[in-house]
Design a protein around this motif. Structure first.
Motif, PDB file in Angstrom:
ATOM      1  N   GLU A 124     -17.865  64.723 -49.280  1.00 57.69           N
ATOM      2  CA  GLU A 124     -18.401  63.363 -49.314  1.00 57.69           C
ATOM      3  C   GLU A 124     -18.659  62.755 -47.944  1.00 57.69           C
ATOM      4  N   GLY A 125     -18.124  63.392 -46.909  1.00 53.97           N
ATOM      5  CA  GLY A 125     -18.224  62.812 -45.579  1.00 53.97           C
ATOM      6  C   GLY A 125     -17.150  61.756 -45.376  1.00 53.97           C
ATOM      7  N   PRO A 126     -17.067  61.233 -44.168  1.00 47.70           N
ATOM      8  CA  PRO A 126     -16.029  60.238 -43.870  1.00 47.70           C
ATOM      9  C   PRO A 126     -16.344  58.890 -44.516  1.00 47.70           C
ATOM     10  N   THR A 127     -15.417  58.421 -45.298  1.00 50.60           N
ATOM     11  CA  THR A 127     -15.584  57.116 -45.941  1.00 50.60           C
ATOM     12  C   THR A 127     -14.370  56.249 -45.655  1.00 50.60           C
ATOM     13  N   ILE A 128     -14.557  54.969 -45.804  1.00 53.58           N
ATOM     14  CA  ILE A 128     -13.440  54.032 -45.620  1.00 53.58           C
ATOM     15  C   ILE A 128     -12.358  54.316 -46.667  1.00 53.58           C
ATOM     16  N   ILE A 129     -12.762  54.669 -47.870  1.00 58.79           N
ATOM     17  CA  ILE A 129     -11.796  54.988 -48.927  1.00 58.79           C
ATOM     18  C   ILE A 129     -10.917  56.161 -48.510  1.00 58.79           C
ATOM     19  N   LEU A 130     -11.541  57.158 -47.898  1.00 55.24           N
ATOM     20  CA  LEU A 130     -10.783  58.329 -47.455  1.00 55.24           C
ATOM     21  C   LEU A 130      -9.832  57.974 -46.308  1.00 55.24           C
ATOM     22  N   VAL A 131     -10.264  57.097 -45.427  1.00 53.23           N
ATOM     23  CA  VAL A 131      -9.373  56.621 -44.356  1.00 53.23           C
ATOM     24  C   VAL A 131      -8.147  55.962 -44.977  1.00 53.23           C
ATOM     25  N   GLY A 132      -8.368  55.135 -46.004  1.00 51.80           N
ATOM     26  CA  GLY A 132      -7.258  54.484 -46.704  1.00 51.80           C
ATOM     27  C   GLY A 132      -6.344  55.489 -47.371  1.00 51.80           C
ATOM     28  N   GLU A 133      -6.927  56.552 -47.910  1.00 56.66           N
ATOM     29  CA  GLU A 133      -6.138  57.601 -48.555  1.00 56.66           C
ATOM     30  C   GLU A 133      -5.243  58.309 -47.541  1.00 56.66           C
ATOM     31  N   VAL A 134      -5.799  58.576 -46.361  1.00 58.63           N
ATOM     32  CA  VAL A 134      -4.988  59.201 -45.310  1.00 58.63           C
ATOM     33  C   VAL A 134      -3.821  58.292 -44.965  1.00 58.63           C
ATOM     34  N   ASN A 135      -4.099  57.010 -44.852  1.00 64.19           N
ATOM     35  CA  ASN A 135      -3.046  56.058 -44.504  1.00 64.19           C
ATOM     36  C   ASN A 135      -1.968  56.002 -45.573  1.00 64.19           C
ATOM     37  N   SER A 136      -2.358  55.911 -46.844  1.00 62.83           N
ATOM     38  CA  SER A 136      -1.341  55.764 -47.895  1.00 62.83           C
ATOM     39  C   SER A 136      -0.740  57.102 -48.305  1.00 62.83           C
ATOM     40  N   ALA A 137      -1.583  58.070 -48.619  1.00 63.52           N
ATOM     41  CA  ALA A 137      -1.078  59.344 -49.143  1.00 63.52           C
ATOM     42  C   ALA A 137      -0.389  60.176 -48.072  1.00 63.52           C
ATOM     43  N   ILE A 138      -0.879  60.113 -46.856  1.00 66.01           N
ATOM     44  CA  ILE A 138      -0.310  60.977 -45.815  1.00 66.01           C
ATOM     45  C   ILE A 138       0.753  60.240 -45.016  1.00 66.01           C
ATOM     46  N   ALA A 139       0.392  59.123 -44.414  1.00 63.24           N
ATOM     47  CA  ALA A 139       1.368  58.414 -43.578  1.00 63.24           C
ATOM     48  C   ALA A 139       2.553  57.941 -44.403  1.00 63.24           C
ATOM     49  N   GLY A 140       2.278  57.360 -45.560  1.00 69.72           N
ATOM     50  CA  GLY A 140       3.374  56.896 -46.422  1.00 69.72           C
ATOM     51  C   GLY A 140       4.297  58.024 -46.825  1.00 69.72           C
ATOM     52  N   TRP A 141       3.706  59.158 -47.197  1.00 68.36           N
ATOM     53  CA  TRP A 141       4.506  60.315 -47.597  1.00 68.36           C
ATOM     54  C   TRP A 141       5.364  60.802 -46.428  1.00 68.36           C
ATOM     55  N   LEU A 142       4.763  60.923 -45.242  1.00 67.54           N
ATOM     56  CA  LEU A 142       5.514  61.424 -44.081  1.00 67.54           C
ATOM     57  C   LEU A 142       6.722  60.553 -43.764  1.00 67.54           C
ATOM     58  N   ILE A 143       6.505  59.256 -43.706  1.00 70.48           N
ATOM     59  CA  ILE A 143       7.604  58.342 -43.373  1.00 70.48           C
ATOM     60  C   ILE A 143       8.711  58.454 -44.426  1.00 70.48           C
ATOM     61  N   ASN A 144       8.340  58.419 -45.689  1.00 65.34           N
ATOM     62  CA  ASN A 144       9.307  58.526 -46.771  1.00 65.34           C
ATOM     63  C   ASN A 144      10.056  59.867 -46.720  1.00 65.34           C
ATOM     64  N   HIS A 145       9.318  60.945 -46.497  1.00 66.82           N
ATOM     65  CA  HIS A 145       9.911  62.283 -46.461  1.00 66.82           C
ATOM     66  C   HIS A 145      10.906  62.409 -45.303  1.00 66.82           C
ATOM     67  N   ILE A 146      10.532  61.906 -44.149  1.00 66.00           N
ATOM     68  CA  ILE A 146      11.429  61.978 -42.986  1.00 66.00           C
ATOM     69  C   ILE A 146      12.702  61.194 -43.263  1.00 66.00           C
ATOM     70  N   LYS A 147      12.547  59.962 -43.763  1.00 66.57           N
ATOM     71  CA  LYS A 147      13.713  59.096 -44.001  1.00 66.57           C
ATOM     72  C   LYS A 147      14.640  59.658 -45.064  1.00 66.57           C
ATOM     73  N   LYS A 148      14.070  60.249 -46.126  1.00 66.38           N
ATOM     74  CA  LYS A 148      14.907  60.713 -47.238  1.00 66.38           C
ATOM     75  C   LYS A 148      15.282  62.186 -47.105  1.00 66.38           C
ATOM     76  N   GLU A 149      14.297  63.042 -47.148  1.00 66.85           N
ATOM     77  CA  GLU A 149      14.562  64.485 -47.228  1.00 66.85           C
ATOM     78  C   GLU A 149      14.997  65.088 -45.896  1.00 66.85           C
ATOM     79  N   ASP A 150      14.268  64.771 -44.824  1.00 72.41           N
ATOM     80  CA  ASP A 150      14.635  65.351 -43.537  1.00 72.41           C
ATOM     81  C   ASP A 150      15.979  64.812 -43.044  1.00 72.41           C
ATOM     82  N   ALA A 151      16.290  63.581 -43.416  1.00 75.00           N
ATOM     83  CA  ALA A 151      17.596  63.016 -43.050  1.00 75.00           C
ATOM     84  C   ALA A 151      18.726  63.811 -43.718  1.00 75.00           C
ATOM     85  N   LYS A 152      18.509  64.267 -44.959  1.00 74.39           N
ATOM     86  CA  LYS A 152      19.516  65.086 -45.650  1.00 74.39           C
ATOM     87  C   LYS A 152      19.706  66.423 -44.941  1.00 74.39           C
ATOM     88  N   VAL A 153      18.599  67.014 -44.512  1.00 78.79           N
ATOM     89  CA  VAL A 153      18.677  68.286 -43.785  1.00 78.79           C
ATOM     90  C   VAL A 153      19.465  68.083 -42.485  1.00 78.79           C
TER      91      VAL A 153
END
Length: 134
Positions: free
Chosen positions: A97-126
């Motif tokens: 589809e090419g670069p879209t604002i929707i995709l930028v938002g997806e990177v922000n929510s799906a990727i950044a949100g996941w990373l922060i949550n994963h680090i705080k919860k799962e990586d902290a357990k490790v």
């Protein structure tokens, strides 16, 4: 909103923490580009970096877990595999589809949100498991 690598994201492992910083920096670079009207242009760079770097980073984390006999390794690895699929899906959408604002938002929510949550919860357990073995 930029993400900050704060104390609550530290695992205590120098390699893992430095890799987490680089991942967060990549997302922040995309957000900065968005705020200056260059988000679409930066999207391809960010998604390619995230795809390559998460594979490297997750490999390092998984090796550390195996070395330290982390009891929840199987689940943690599955989280990583699921996330790689999300990133691959975003890369495929970008290709199609090419670069879209929707995709930028997806990177922000799906990727950044996941990373922060994963680090705080799962990586902290490790990290806690590794510290308990020292």
């Amino acid at each position: 909103m930029a993400y900050t690598f704060s104390k609550d994201l530290e695992t205590g492992n120098q390699l893992i923490d430095s890799e987490h910083r680089q991942l967060i920096d990549a997302v922040n670079n995309l957000l900065t580009a968005c705020s200056t009207g260059k988000g679409r242009a930066e999207l391809a760079n960010t998604t390619k970096f995230l795809q390559d770097y998460t594979a490297k980073h997750f490999g390092n984390e998984e090796k550390l877990q195996i070395q330290n006999q982390y009891p929840d390794y199987v689940n943690h690895k599955r989280y990583h595999e699921d996330f790689k699929k999300v990133v691959a899906g975003i890369c495929a959408k970008l290709e199609k589809e090419g670069p879209t604002i929707i995709l930028v938002g997806e990177v922000n929510s799906a990727i950044a949100g996941w990373l922060i949550n994963h680090i705080k919860k799962e990586d902290a357990k490790v990290a806690a498991h590794i510290r308990s073995r020292a």
